[in-house]
Design a protein around this motif. Structure first.
Motif, mmCIF file in Angstrom:
data_model
loop_
_atom_site.group_PDB
_atom_site.id
_atom_site.type_symbol
_atom_site.label_atom_id
_atom_site.label_comp_id
_atom_site.label_asym_id
_atom_site.label_seq_id
_atom_site.Cartn_x
_atom_site.Cartn_y
_atom_site.Cartn_z
ATOM 1 N N SER A 121 -8.761 20.230 -6.559
ATOM 2 C CA SER A 121 -7.832 19.823 -5.511
ATOM 3 C C SER A 121 -6.961 20.996 -5.090
ATOM 4 O O SER A 121 -6.754 21.245 -3.891
ATOM 5 N N ASP A 122 -6.463 21.746 -6.066
ATOM 6 C CA ASP A 122 -5.589 22.882 -5.744
ATOM 7 C C ASP A 122 -6.323 23.935 -4.929
ATOM 8 O O ASP A 122 -5.809 24.422 -3.905
ATOM 9 N N PHE A 123 -7.520 24.304 -5.352
ATOM 10 C CA PHE A 123 -8.273 25.302 -4.603
ATOM 11 C C PHE A 123 -8.629 24.802 -3.206
ATOM 12 O O PHE A 123 -8.533 25.535 -2.218
ATOM 13 N N GLY A 124 -9.041 23.546 -3.115
ATOM 14 C CA GLY A 124 -9.417 22.994 -1.819
ATOM 15 C C GLY A 124 -8.268 23.041 -0.826
ATOM 16 O O GLY A 124 -8.445 23.397 0.344
ATOM 17 N N HIS A 125 -7.072 22.684 -1.263
ATOM 18 C CA HIS A 125 -5.931 22.687 -0.351
ATOM 19 C C HIS A 125 -5.462 24.098 -0.019
ATOM 20 O O HIS A 125 -4.910 24.332 1.071
ATOM 21 N N LEU A 126 -5.687 25.041 -0.924
ATOM 22 C CA LEU A 126 -5.395 26.426 -0.583
ATOM 23 C C LEU A 126 -6.312 26.913 0.532
ATOM 24 O O LEU A 126 -5.874 27.592 1.474
ATOM 25 N N VAL A 127 -7.588 26.569 0.436
ATOM 26 C CA VAL A 127 -8.529 26.977 1.476
ATOM 27 C C VAL A 127 -8.147 26.347 2.812
ATOM 28 O O VAL A 127 -8.221 26.983 3.872
ATOM 29 N N LEU A 128 -7.707 25.110 2.788
ATOM 30 C CA LEU A 128 -7.293 24.434 4.020
ATOM 31 C C LEU A 128 -6.003 25.018 4.592
ATOM 32 O O LEU A 128 -5.674 24.770 5.753
ATOM 33 N N ASP A 129 -5.281 25.776 3.762
ATOM 34 C CA ASP A 129 -4.015 26.388 4.179
ATOM 35 C C ASP A 129 -3.071 25.338 4.744
ATOM 36 O O ASP A 129 -2.445 25.516 5.797
#
Length: 828
Positions: free
Chosen positions: A116-124
């Motif tokens: 979840s953390d990585f995914g939301h970082l990619v979404l910025d």
């Protein structure tokens, strides 16, 4: 009435002394018997003048009525009152959008928090929140800033360690920033798109370039659609209203746990705004409700497309390069690092390099992952939707149907829902303003044709309900036209919309049968299909709306009163029962043993239960459980067309009445209808549930606490309006009560009966009268997420007993409530 005044909260130190050490009543404020009408005043310090001031009044139903002089003040009062009931959930969602879940909660099961953390970082999403803040109009910015300050004021007053609810004692309960709240609103707009694919993004790594991380199941690409996320919504015009003015029925089928719950409130800015209803948690406004002139509701756009999944043909031996027409394009990559809490409490850094194409991030789908030949990516129609809260604001303050329509035309912020509305003049209006990709007609036609084949497009649609097209073909790009909120979306003037004076409705099928007398046709399949079989629930809605005479909910005149509207939504009837029950009973009477998979089952008791059944999914209706397992033994396709269940198939020119008539028995051999009844018997025997059991005995919810509440209503297969079931659609870390071993996943039958956590949530019926709006409501799971709250479970009991409460909207009604509690709050 208990009255507390002058709670002063300065920007330097939010002082909260008014109720320190007091005995408290059911609202968490001083009890009338112990405090009387003492003011308990605490004045703002001379050095710092409070920025915000609001009055919060809680009526006996625990609804917060917030009155303020400005949007910022209203936001402050609303945020304060909300935090008292749901501080846990908003704090948890802030962890999500900040990409700090793993920092505080650890890696999670199968690295869920890490992903979840990585995914939301990619979404910025935080960067997008900063950009959104720069676009907000003054009123919206004021209400968002005020809401944030009010939420933080409550935390400061009680102290994070004293916050009640499922997160009590958590070290991540902290003040939030305005950008955190805006980021969370952006994530709500992506419920049907990026919010459900974040974990697919986080594990996408090129073949041959490090360890391949496991993907998520294809079905989860459409988590919102496949979870059962839905609703019924009606707008009633003057021709079907007994009072000759508009009426609205609100019946979302949302989760009973997690961030997609609803919270009821009333917001007043004298001379500017007076609106009542419910909003998603953390939204500083009303998503579904009414004001003096307009009432409205929404239903999830189950059939529409909020994103497109693109398959890319890769360059052999170079998995980060893909063909795009006659050219080759290179994916871009970026490294990300997060902190992950270890078992000993220490933090460890974890880094990943993740990839995107010109469409968007690369996805890792189990069984359709990134390989040497193909990769999957996607484009999201709501990724840059910065108009969700401005649109809520415009709907809330609309003073006519024309102003309400203008809110859609001007803001274009609706992310994923149909809208039904009615006004005090008797007009009913519908629009599917959901953000929808604007694709070439040829692209859509090719996709529809592919759904008839046996390729990946059909598999992806059947499993996840989403669209898969060839991303290596430039002709499949989104088409930019004037009038869209974001380049590449369908322009507002080409959205499905309809005005009527009888009714408009939706039950999660497409726009097509908004009104059975005037089907909407000619729209692209990305909005949903036309002239195709409808769900049993859609047919039930339309059957109830159009029926009149003896036994009809609208009575002999075919015009609804407010009570008739309430009776209809909780009537627990279905068109399928009316079409099939008598014939099924006639077929099973006199029969006993039926062979099924080399075993024999007696259907005698099941048939007896059906023969005496009243045809409703009420608490004490004997036979409802047998019917559920019987219909649940057929597939959805079999329930919507001819073949296994019906002998007369679907007719697009008679879509409400068809399909109909029970399939005839064979000339020789065992009747297939009786085999399906035997399957029902087998399931019930495996679960230890007798055929004459009632829903009161076998269907229930625990909510968050240990108490068991009986629940009426039925699952999707039966087609009643009052839909209840078990499913999970949430990103929050809030847990769920355990349930028994699942016997039949289609019907949610377990060896402990039917344990439910999803379905009818906020129910409200509204009518406009000569004296203004009148409404009745039930919020099934109640206002608070704290199982220790004095009123916890009260609304679920009211729902079980079909006891609607009168909404207190008029000032006189609020002031006359003997349980009224008033609090003046200021701060910021």
């Amino acid at each position: 009435m208990t009255k507390q005044r002058g709670l002063a909260l300065s920007s330097a130190s939010l002082v909260a002394l008014a109720c320190a050490g007091c005995l408290t009543g059911p609202h968490g404020w001083p009890d009338e018997d112990t405090q009387g009408s003492s003011t308990g005043a605490v004045e703002t310090t001379d050095e710092v003048e409070a920025r915000y001031h609001a009055t919060i009044r809680w009526t006996g139903d625990n609804v917060a009525h917030v009155t303020a002089d400005s949007y910022g003040d209203a936001g402050f009062g609303l945020g304060y009152a909300f935090a008292r009931d749901h501080a846990c959930t908003l704090a948890d969602q802030v962890l999500k959008v900040r990409s700090e879940r793993a920092r505080y909660l650890g890696p999670g099961y199968l690295d869920k928090h890490v992903n979840s953390d990585f995914g939301h970082l990619v979404l910025d999403i935080m960067g997008r929140a900063d950009a959104t803040l720069a676009t907000l109009d003054a009123d919206t910015l004021a209400v968002v800033e005020g809401y944030t300050a009010g939420y933080n004021a409550y935390l400061e007053e009680v102290g994070p360690a004293a916050v009640k609810g499922w997160c009590a004692g958590a070290d991540w309960i902290k003040p939030i920033e305005v950008r955190d709240l805006v980021a969370y609103h952006l994530s709500l707009g992506m419920v049907a798109s990026s919010s459900q694919v974040a974990e697919f993004i986080a594990t996408a790594t090129p073949p041959g370039m490090g360890d391949q991380l496991p993907g998520k199941p294809l079905r989860d690409l459409g988590a919102a659609k496949r979870s059962g996320f839905g609703s019924n919504g009606w707008g009633i015009g003057k021709d079907k209203s007994a009072g000759g003015r508009g009426m609205v029925l609100v019946n979302p089928h949302f989760p009973w746990l997690g961030e997609l719950r609803l919270w009821e409130s009333h917001i007043t800015i004298p001379g500017e705004l007076d609106v009542y209803g419910a909003g998603l948690l953390g939204v500083p406004g009303i998503n579904m409700g009414f004001n003096e002139h307009v009432a409205w509701t929404h239903t999830f756009s189950q059939a529409g497309q909020r994103m497109t999944i693109y398959s890319l043909n890769l360059v052999p031996g170079e998995p980060t390069k893909y063909y795009y027409g006659d050219e080759v394009r290179e994916m871009t990559s970026q490294g990300y690092t997060i902190a992950v809490k270890q078992d000993d409490g220490a933090l460890a850094e974890v880094s990943r390099t993740l990839y995107r194409t010109h469409y968007g991030p690369v996805l890792n789908v189990l069984g359709f992952g990134w390989n040497e030949a193909l990769a999957a990516t996607y484009r999201d129609a709501n990724l840059d939707n910065d108009k969700l809260i401005p649109m809520v604001m415009e709907m809330n303050r609309a003073r006519s149907m024309e102003e309400f329509k203008a809110a859609f035309a001007n803001t274009k912020g609706m992310p994923w829902a149909h809208t039904m509305a009615a006004d005090d003049q008797g007009e009913a209006w519908y629009i599917d303003a959901s953000a929808t990709p604007n694709l070439r007609p040829e692209t859509v036609a090719t996709w529809v044709a592919d759904l008839e084949g046996a390729g990946f497009s059909r598999l992806v649609y059947e499993e996840a309900g989403v669209m898969l097209i060839d991303g290596s073909d430039p002709d499949n790009e989104w088409v930019e036209e004037p009038g869209a909120r974001t380049p590449g979306l369908v322009p507002h003037d080409r959205l499905p919309a309809l005005s009527r004076t009888d009714y408009v409705c939706n039950a999660n099928d497409s726009h097509w049968l908004t009104n059975a007398a005037q089907p909407l046709v000619g729209y692209p399949a990305t909005h949903g299909f036309e002239r195709t079989p409808q769900s049993v629930r859609t047919r039930t809605n339309l059957d109830i709306l159009t029926a009149s005479g003896e036994g009809a909910f609208a009575g002999p005149d075919g015009k609804f009163t407010l009570d008739e509207l309430a009776d209809a939504v909780l009537g627990n009837t279905s068109i399928a029962t009316a079409l099939l029950l008598d014939d099924v009973v006639a077929r099973c009477q006199g029969e006993d043993l039926i062979e099924l998979d080399n075993e024999t089952y007696s259907i005698t008791a099941a048939c007896a239960a059906l023969s005496g059944w009243d045809g409703r999914a009420d608490l004490d209706s004997v036979g409802a459980i047998v019917w559920r397992e019987f219909l649940g033994s057929y597939s959805e396709a079999q329930r919507e067309d001819s073949g296994a269940l019906f002998s007369v198939g679907f007719d697009p020119d008679d879509p409400v009445a068809t399909p109909h008539t029970l399939k005839a028995p064979p000339d020789e051999g065992t009747d297939d209808v009786l085999r399906h009844l035997a399957r029902a018997v087998r399931a019930l025997e495996d679960a230890g549930v007798p055929a004459d059991a009632t829903l009161r005995e076998q269907q229930y919810t625990h909510l968050l606490g240990g108490e068991r509440f009986p629940v009426h209503g039925a699952a999707h297969a039966e087609g009643v309006m009052n839909q209840v079931f078990h499913s999970i659609l949430q990103t929050s870390s809030e847990g769920h009560p355990a349930r028994g071993e699942v016997i039949n996943a289609t019907t949610d039958l377990t060896d402990e009966g039917y344990a439910l956590n999803y379905g009818s949530s906020f129910l409200m019926v509204t009518e406009f009268t000569d004296d203004g709006p009148r409404a009745k409501a039930i919020l099934t799971y109640g206002q608070s997420e704290d199982p220790e709250a004095a009123d916890y479970g009260r609304e679920m009991e009211a729902y079980a007993n079909k006891q609607w409460r009168e909404v207190r909207f008029r000032e006189a009604d609020i002031a006359a409530d003997p349980a009224l509690v008033t609090l003046e709050v200021s701060g910021g």
